[in-house]
Enzyme design. Structure first.
Site, PDB file in Angstrom:
ATOM      1  N   ASN A  18       0.837  -1.217   0.000  1.00 44.20           N
ATOM      2  CA  ASN A  18       0.000   0.000   0.000  1.00 44.20           C
ATOM      3  C   ASN A  18       0.863   1.255   0.000  1.00 44.20           C
ATOM      4  O   ASN A  18       0.525   2.256  -0.626  1.00 44.20           O
ATOM      5  CB  ASN A  18      -0.949  -0.031   1.197  1.00 44.20           C
ATOM      6  CG  ASN A  18      -2.048  -1.049   0.974  1.00 44.20           C
ATOM      7  OD1 ASN A  18      -2.947  -0.823   0.180  1.00 44.20           O
ATOM      8  ND2 ASN A  18      -1.945  -2.190   1.618  1.00 44.20           N
ATOM      9  N   MET A  64       0.334  -2.402  12.133  1.00 42.28           N
ATOM     10  CA  MET A  64      -0.383  -3.356  12.971  1.00 42.28           C
ATOM     11  C   MET A  64      -0.316  -3.014  14.450  1.00 42.28           C
ATOM     12  O   MET A  64       0.005  -3.844  15.272  1.00 42.28           O
ATOM     13  CB  MET A  64       0.188  -4.761  12.725  1.00 42.28           C
ATOM     14  CG  MET A  64      -0.002  -5.218  11.293  1.00 42.28           C
ATOM     15  SD  MET A  64      -1.671  -4.915  10.686  1.00 42.28           S
ATOM     16  CE  MET A  64      -2.515  -6.284  11.421  1.00 42.28           C
ATOM     17  N   HIS A  65      -0.528  -1.763  14.782  1.00 47.39           N
ATOM     18  CA  HIS A  65      -0.602  -1.392  16.204  1.00 47.39           C
ATOM     19  C   HIS A  65      -1.900  -0.631  16.411  1.00 47.39           C
ATOM     20  O   HIS A  65      -2.335   0.084  15.516  1.00 47.39           O
ATOM     21  CB  HIS A  65       0.543  -0.443  16.573  1.00 47.39           C
ATOM     22  CG  HIS A  65       1.739  -1.117  17.136  1.00 47.39           C
ATOM     23  ND1 HIS A  65       1.670  -2.274  17.882  1.00 47.39           N
ATOM     24  CD2 HIS A  65       3.047  -0.803  17.054  1.00 47.39           C
ATOM     25  CE1 HIS A  65       2.894  -2.636  18.221  1.00 47.39           C
ATOM     26  NE2 HIS A  65       3.748  -1.762  17.736  1.00 47.39           N
ATOM     27  N   ILE A  66      -2.464  -0.784  17.598  1.00 47.88           N
ATOM     28  CA  ILE A  66      -3.612   0.049  17.951  1.00 47.88           C
ATOM     29  C   ILE A  66      -3.046   1.300  18.605  1.00 47.88           C
ATOM     30  O   ILE A  66      -2.217   1.219  19.505  1.00 47.88           O
ATOM     31  CB  ILE A  66      -4.528  -0.702  18.943  1.00 47.88           C
ATOM     32  CG1 ILE A  66      -5.148  -1.903  18.232  1.00 47.88           C
ATOM     33  CG2 ILE A  66      -5.606   0.248  19.469  1.00 47.88           C
ATOM     34  CD1 ILE A  66      -5.900  -2.832  19.145  1.00 47.88           C
ATOM     35  N   LEU A  67      -3.438   2.453  18.111  1.00 47.85           N
ATOM     36  CA  LEU A  67      -2.863   3.706  18.610  1.00 47.85           C
ATOM     37  C   LEU A  67      -3.716   4.210  19.775  1.00 47.85           C
ATOM     38  O   LEU A  67      -4.935   4.219  19.699  1.00 47.85           O
ATOM     39  CB  LEU A  67      -2.813   4.719  17.473  1.00 47.85           C
ATOM     40  CG  LEU A  67      -1.839   4.297  16.365  1.00 47.85           C
ATOM     41  CD1 LEU A  67      -2.019   5.144  15.136  1.00 47.85           C
ATOM     42  CD2 LEU A  67      -0.410   4.363  16.869  1.00 47.85           C
ATOM     43  N   ASN A 111      -6.648   5.344   8.078  1.00 50.63           N
ATOM     44  CA  ASN A 111      -6.239   3.938   8.146  1.00 50.63           C
ATOM     45  C   ASN A 111      -6.942   3.159   7.056  1.00 50.63           C
ATOM     46  O   ASN A 111      -8.084   3.471   6.686  1.00 50.63           O
ATOM     47  CB  ASN A 111      -6.609   3.348   9.519  1.00 50.63           C
ATOM     48  CG  ASN A 111      -6.228   1.883   9.630  1.00 50.63           C
ATOM     49  OD1 ASN A 111      -5.121   1.496   9.280  1.00 50.63           O
ATOM     50  ND2 ASN A 111      -7.154   1.058  10.086  1.00 50.63           N
ATOM     51  N   HIS A 153      -8.434  -0.452   6.087  1.00 51.06           N
ATOM     52  CA  HIS A 153      -8.812  -1.707   6.730  1.00 51.06           C
ATOM     53  C   HIS A 153      -9.480  -2.616   5.714  1.00 51.06           C
ATOM     54  O   HIS A 153     -10.427  -2.190   5.036  1.00 51.06           O
ATOM     55  CB  HIS A 153      -9.741  -1.434   7.924  1.00 51.06           C
ATOM     56  CG  HIS A 153     -10.009  -2.655   8.722  1.00 51.06           C
ATOM     57  ND1 HIS A 153      -9.001  -3.352   9.363  1.00 51.06           N
ATOM     58  CD2 HIS A 153     -11.135  -3.357   8.934  1.00 51.06           C
ATOM     59  CE1 HIS A 153      -9.528  -4.414   9.952  1.00 51.06           C
ATOM     60  NE2 HIS A 153     -10.815  -4.443   9.704  1.00 51.06           N
ATOM     61  N   ASP A 184     -10.448   0.809  14.279  1.00 53.40           N
ATOM     62  CA  ASP A 184     -11.103   0.667  12.966  1.00 53.40           C
ATOM     63  C   ASP A 184     -12.518   1.226  13.012  1.00 53.40           C
ATOM     64  O   ASP A 184     -13.384   0.768  12.280  1.00 53.40           O
ATOM     65  CB  ASP A 184     -11.127  -0.814  12.539  1.00 53.40           C
ATOM     66  CG  ASP A 184      -9.700  -1.323  12.284  1.00 53.40           C
ATOM     67  OD1 ASP A 184      -9.452  -2.504  12.518  1.00 53.40           O
ATOM     68  OD2 ASP A 184      -8.849  -0.502  11.889  1.00 53.40           O
ATOM     69  N   GLU A 212      -7.384  -2.307  -2.287  1.00 52.30           N
ATOM     70  CA  GLU A 212      -6.740  -1.440  -1.279  1.00 52.30           C
ATOM     71  C   GLU A 212      -5.844  -0.403  -1.940  1.00 52.30           C
ATOM     72  O   GLU A 212      -5.849   0.766  -1.584  1.00 52.30           O
ATOM     73  CB  GLU A 212      -5.874  -2.276  -0.332  1.00 52.30           C
ATOM     74  CG  GLU A 212      -6.636  -3.084   0.666  1.00 52.30           C
ATOM     75  CD  GLU A 212      -5.698  -3.841   1.576  1.00 52.30           C
ATOM     76  OE1 GLU A 212      -4.602  -4.236   1.140  1.00 52.30           O
ATOM     77  OE2 GLU A 212      -6.052  -4.029   2.740  1.00 52.30           O
TER      78      GLU A 212
HETATM   79  C1  GRF Z   1      -3.212  -4.772   4.155  1.00 53.57           C
HETATM   80  O1  GRF Z   1      -4.212  -5.749   3.928  1.00 53.57           O
HETATM   81  C2  GRF Z   1      -3.712  -3.820   5.182  1.00 53.57           C
HETATM   82  O2  GRF Z   1      -5.037  -3.406   5.004  1.00 53.57           O
HETATM   83  C3  GRF Z   1      -3.592  -4.699   6.384  1.00 53.57           C
HETATM   84  O3  GRF Z   1      -2.328  -5.319   6.257  1.00 53.57           O
HETATM   85  C4  GRF Z   1      -2.039  -5.372   4.880  1.00 53.57           C
HETATM   86  C5  GRF Z   1      -0.809  -4.547   4.665  1.00 53.57           C
HETATM   87  O4  GRF Z   1      -0.383  -4.766   3.402  1.00 53.57           O
HETATM   88  N1  GRF Z   1      -3.700  -3.954   7.589  1.00 53.57           N
HETATM   89  P1  GRF Z   1       0.928  -3.981   2.884  1.00 53.57           P
HETATM   90  O5  GRF Z   1       1.975  -4.050   3.989  1.00 53.57           O
HETATM   91  O6  GRF Z   1       0.531  -2.584   2.582  1.00 53.57           O
HETATM   92  O7  GRF Z   1       1.312  -4.762   1.662  1.00 53.57           O
END
Ligand code: GRF
Length: 207
Positions: A13, A93-96, A111, A113, A153, A182
């Site tokens: 992403n 991958m952290h909750i802020l 964010n 999701h 989220d 995404e």
């Molecule tokens: C994505 O599915 C995002 O929505 C989720 O983890 C993945 C991250 O993908 N939280 P990347 O690291 O951007 O490839």
């Protein structure tokens, strides 16, 4: 506008944002990429694009007996120092914590999701949607970009897109379909928020 991006993994992403900026379709720059994990491919993507990176892992804090609050405060300080107009959590991958979010009263945070609003919030969203589909509980899933607020989220969705699940899908096929959505949605979400912020500024100055 300055967009600080937070990652935890592959960074596909982040790559979508980098490519959109390079193509001129997203009028922004990325002054800093922060990862909570070292040795993730997302950091290589930033390096290749000449973007400064920082790793701020949580583990050293816990082993040093420091608190999660301290981690969040240091993370916020790193971000503030980069003077962002927008902070994007791209697979972070952290909750802020609320204390962290309080550091950004005027800076928008968004964010990505990989689920529909109110469904499968938290981790492993794609896997959980896939399992729910197998059990006949859902017919499709989706992706959303939302503003980050205290509730995980739970922020108001900015963009939502449904993603179909096909009977012949295995998890990988669904993940691939979701990631391709995404990549488009996150770029559109960043552009949308930057436009909203610019409109606010021009209204305030013209007022
Ligand atoms: C994505 O599915 C995002 O929505 C989720 O983890 C993945 C991250 O993908 N939280 P990347 O690291 O951007 O490839």
């Amino acid at each position: 506008p300055r967009v600080v991006v937070l990652i935890s993994g592959t960074g596909s992403n982040l790559q979508a944002l980098i490519d959109a900026i390079a193509a001129g379709s997203l009028k922004a720059e990325i002054p800093l990429v922060i990862s909570n994990r070292s040795k993730v491919f997302g950091l290589e993507r930033a390096d290749k694009a000449g973007i400064p990176t920082k790793v701020l892992a949580l583990k050293p804090y816990t082993t040093a007996g420091k608190s999660r609050t301290q981690y969040d405060a240091d993370l916020a300080q790193l971000i503030v120092a980069a003077k962002p107009d927008l902070v994007v959590l791209a697979g972070f991958m952290h909750i802020l914590s609320p204390a962290f979010l309080d550091q950004f009263p005027t800076t928008p945070l968004i964010n990505l999701h990989p689920a529909l609003p109110g469904q499968f919030d938290g981790a492993r969203a794609i896997e959980r949607a896939f399992e729910a589909y197998q059990k006949g509980e859902i017919k499709h899933t989706g992706v959303m970009v939302h503003r980050v607020i205290q509730e995980v989220d739970g922020g108001e969705p900015l963009l939502v897109e449904q993603v179909e699940i096909k009977p012949e899908d295995d998890l990988a096929a669904l993940q691939e379909r979701i990631h391709s959505v995404e990549h488009v949605l996150l770029v559109r979400g960043a552009a949308l928020v930057l436009e909203q912020e610019a409109a606010k500024k021009s209204n305030s100055t013209s007022a």
